[in-house]
Design a protein around this motif. Structure first.
Motif, PDB file in Angstrom:
ATOM      1  N   ILE A 105       1.205  -1.230  -0.103  1.00 15.77           N
ATOM      2  CA  ILE A 105       0.000  -0.376   0.204  1.00 15.77           C
ATOM      3  C   ILE A 105       0.945   1.138  -0.157  1.00 15.77           C
ATOM      4  O   ILE A 105       0.819   2.345  -0.576  1.00 15.77           O
ATOM      5  CB  ILE A 105      -0.853  -0.109   1.518  1.00 15.77           C
ATOM      6  N   ASP A 106       1.432   1.149   0.738  1.00 19.77           N
ATOM      7  CA  ASP A 106       2.285   2.445   0.354  1.00 19.77           C
ATOM      8  C   ASP A 106       3.592   2.153  -0.589  1.00 19.77           C
ATOM      9  O   ASP A 106       3.366   4.401  -0.815  1.00 19.77           O
ATOM     10  CB  ASP A 106       3.238   2.024   2.065  1.00 19.77           C
ATOM     11  N   GLU A 107       4.235   1.942  -0.885  1.00 22.22           N
ATOM     12  CA  GLU A 107       4.349   1.930  -2.314  1.00 22.22           C
ATOM     13  C   GLU A 107       3.516   2.293  -3.129  1.00 22.22           C
ATOM     14  O   GLU A 107       4.052   3.451  -3.940  1.00 22.22           O
ATOM     15  CB  GLU A 107       5.483   0.479  -3.057  1.00 22.22           C
ATOM     16  N   ALA A 108       2.526   1.614  -3.314  1.00 23.85           N
ATOM     17  CA  ALA A 108       1.279   2.362  -4.843  1.00 23.85           C
ATOM     18  C   ALA A 108       0.886   3.741  -4.118  1.00 23.85           C
ATOM     19  O   ALA A 108       0.443   4.090  -5.069  1.00 23.85           O
ATOM     20  CB  ALA A 108       0.235   1.319  -4.585  1.00 23.85           C
ATOM     21  N   TRP A 109       1.454   4.305  -3.127  1.00 23.45           N
ATOM     22  CA  TRP A 109       0.458   5.530  -2.709  1.00 23.45           C
ATOM     23  C   TRP A 109       1.385   6.516  -3.735  1.00 23.45           C
ATOM     24  O   TRP A 109       0.939   7.843  -3.540  1.00 23.45           O
ATOM     25  CB  TRP A 109       0.692   5.283  -0.693  1.00 23.45           C
ATOM     26  N   THR A 110       3.085   6.447  -3.376  1.00 25.60           N
ATOM     27  CA  THR A 110       3.108   7.578  -3.661  1.00 25.60           C
ATOM     28  C   THR A 110       2.819   7.437  -4.877  1.00 25.60           C
ATOM     29  O   THR A 110       3.967   9.310  -5.980  1.00 25.60           O
ATOM     30  CB  THR A 110       4.991   6.413  -4.285  1.00 25.60           C
ATOM     31  N   ARG A 111       2.393   7.094  -6.531  1.00 27.10           N
ATOM     32  CA  ARG A 111       2.344   6.842  -7.279  1.00 27.10           C
ATOM     33  C   ARG A 111       0.542   8.039  -7.192  1.00 27.10           C
ATOM     34  O   ARG A 111       0.090   7.676  -8.391  1.00 27.10           O
ATOM     35  CB  ARG A 111       2.174   5.863  -8.579  1.00 27.10           C
ATOM     36  N   LEU A 112      -0.024   8.391  -6.357  1.00 33.78           N
ATOM     37  CA  LEU A 112      -1.402   8.083  -5.866  1.00 33.78           C
ATOM     38  C   LEU A 112      -1.489   9.979  -5.815  1.00 33.78           C
ATOM     39  O   LEU A 112      -0.853  10.494  -5.084  1.00 33.78           O
ATOM     40  CB  LEU A 112      -2.351   8.198  -5.264  1.00 33.78           C
ATOM     41  N   HIS A 113      -2.143  10.692  -6.727  1.00 34.58           N
ATOM     42  CA  HIS A 113      -2.490  12.311  -6.026  1.00 34.58           C
ATOM     43  C   HIS A 113      -3.801  12.499  -5.437  1.00 34.58           C
ATOM     44  O   HIS A 113      -4.707  12.950  -6.669  1.00 34.58           O
ATOM     45  CB  HIS A 113      -1.889  13.038  -7.144  1.00 34.58           C
ATOM     46  N   PRO A 114      -4.645  12.582  -4.362  1.00 39.86           N
ATOM     47  CA  PRO A 114      -6.307  12.634  -4.005  1.00 39.86           C
ATOM     48  C   PRO A 114      -6.485  14.542  -4.566  1.00 39.86           C
ATOM     49  O   PRO A 114      -5.342  14.958  -4.426  1.00 39.86           O
ATOM     50  CB  PRO A 114      -5.556  12.537  -2.919  1.00 39.86           C
TER      51      PRO A 114
END
Length: 358
Positions: free
Chosen positions: A314-323
């Motif tokens: 989850i933490d790694e995937a989160w780096t590519r997200l922008h709410p």
């Protein structure tokens, strides 16, 4: 009077008194039975009124709002809110200004969620922009409205490492997308066309095949797929578990929006407006509390899939997200153009009313 006559008279009086006593007792029993019947009748009436009134009172006291989402990290707001609802401290429930129950419904991809709109199975949903445009066109602009932006980034074209180094290498290859007509499917086909690689619904210079995300991972691991255009956490899983690498991605791509069914928005404008404000507030909270947000996303995905999800994933995937809750009509015009290019929309479509104005 002879003694025998007096005796006979006394006996008659005694029988009369006994008869009167019987009648009196019978009358008392009858009166009591009547009172009992009246009591039972009143009790039955009260029970009937109770049965009829309780559901009505509950309906009056608690409004049900049905919200769709996908088990993808790009639907982070829904995952966090669903997790809060699961724990009894719902984010949206506490911000509606009246008793509300949120019913969360899970879909694999956008076209399925839009079908739920048409059947009135849900009231709002987190969804990709392309299915919204397709549904808007299908309903002649009468059924779907975009309420807010939700997420940017978090999608990518992943290829098997060391096998594809240029777009031209994708000729003759098999590429998976989550569902026919969903955002990644349309974007994948439009991008391939822009690279000079012709694709159709049944073939072309490359094969684009709709495949659910779990199957996509398995087929990618078995080397039965050459590439996949999908979203997080599947992008990260393809990289870490199937020796994939990101070939193309746009960190500013509009990935997820909050959409509403027009009938619900018209009938419950006040509730929809409060839900929208709560959605914006939740997005701010996620940005201010990323660690807890990631933990809640992990917990909810684990509960949905019944499989323990790695916090590291989850933490790694989160780096590519922008709410991001901002929204404008320009990206939807681009999605409409892409849908036309790949043959999903042929009719003339007017998007001027797509964005909801409370």
């Amino acid at each position: 009077m002879p003694s025998w006559s007096l005796s006979l008279t006394l006996q008659r009086f005694q029988r009369s008194f006994r008869t009167m006593g019987i009648f009196t007792k019978r009358r008392e029993v009858h009166d009591r039975m009547g009172a009992l019947v009246d009591s039972i009748d009143q009790l039955l009436k009260a029970c009937i009124l109770l049965v009829l009134f309780v559901p009505f009172a509950q309906a009056q006291a608690e409004q049900v709002i049905r919200v769709g989402f996908f088990p993808n990290i790009t639907h982070a707001q829904a995952l966090v809110a669903s997790n809060m609802s699961r724990g009894g401290s719902g984010w949206f429930e506490s911000r509606m200004g009246q008793p509300v129950k949120i019913e969360w419904s899970i879909y694999n991809a956008g076209p399925s969620a839009m079908e739920a709109f048409f059947t009135k199975a849900i009231d709002m949903t987190y969804v990709g922009p392309s299915p919204v445009v397709n549904a808007h066109a299908r309903a002649n602009g009468k059924e779907v409205r975009v309420m807010s932006g939700s997420m940017r980034g978090g999608e990518a074209l992943v290829v098997r490492s060391n096998t594809i180094t240029s777009a031209d290498d994708l000729r003759g290859k098999t590429i998976a997308t989550p569902q026919l007509g969903n955002t990644q499917d349309v974007e994948c086909r439009a991008w391939l066309l822009a690279q000079g690689i012709k694709v159709t619904l049944v073939g072309g210079d490359a094969r684009v095949i709709p495949t659910t995300n779990p199957d996509m991972l398995q087929l990618f691991t078995q080397k039965k797929l050459d590439a996949a255009w999908t979203v997080e956490p599947w992008v990260t899983r393809l990289i870490n578990e199937a020796d994939g690498s990101i070939f193309h991605s746009d960190p500013n791509a509009l990935t997820t929006v909050l959409a509403g069914r027009m009938g619900f928005l018209q009938e419950h404008t006040d509730l929809a407006s409060k839900f929208l404000e709560a959605h914006r507030g939740l997005t701010d909270w996620i940005q201010a509390n990323p660690e807890e947000a990631r933990r809640r996303v992990r917990d909810e995905l684990s509960a949905i899939t019944r499989r323990e999800m790695s916090q590291k994933l989850i933490d790694e995937a989160w780096t590519r997200l922008h709410p991001n809750t901002s929204v404008s009509i320009e990206p939807f015009n681009e999605f409409l153009q892409h849908a036309r290019e790949v043959g999903f929309i042929r009719a003339r479509v007017d998007l001027k009313n797509l964005l909801w104005q409370p």
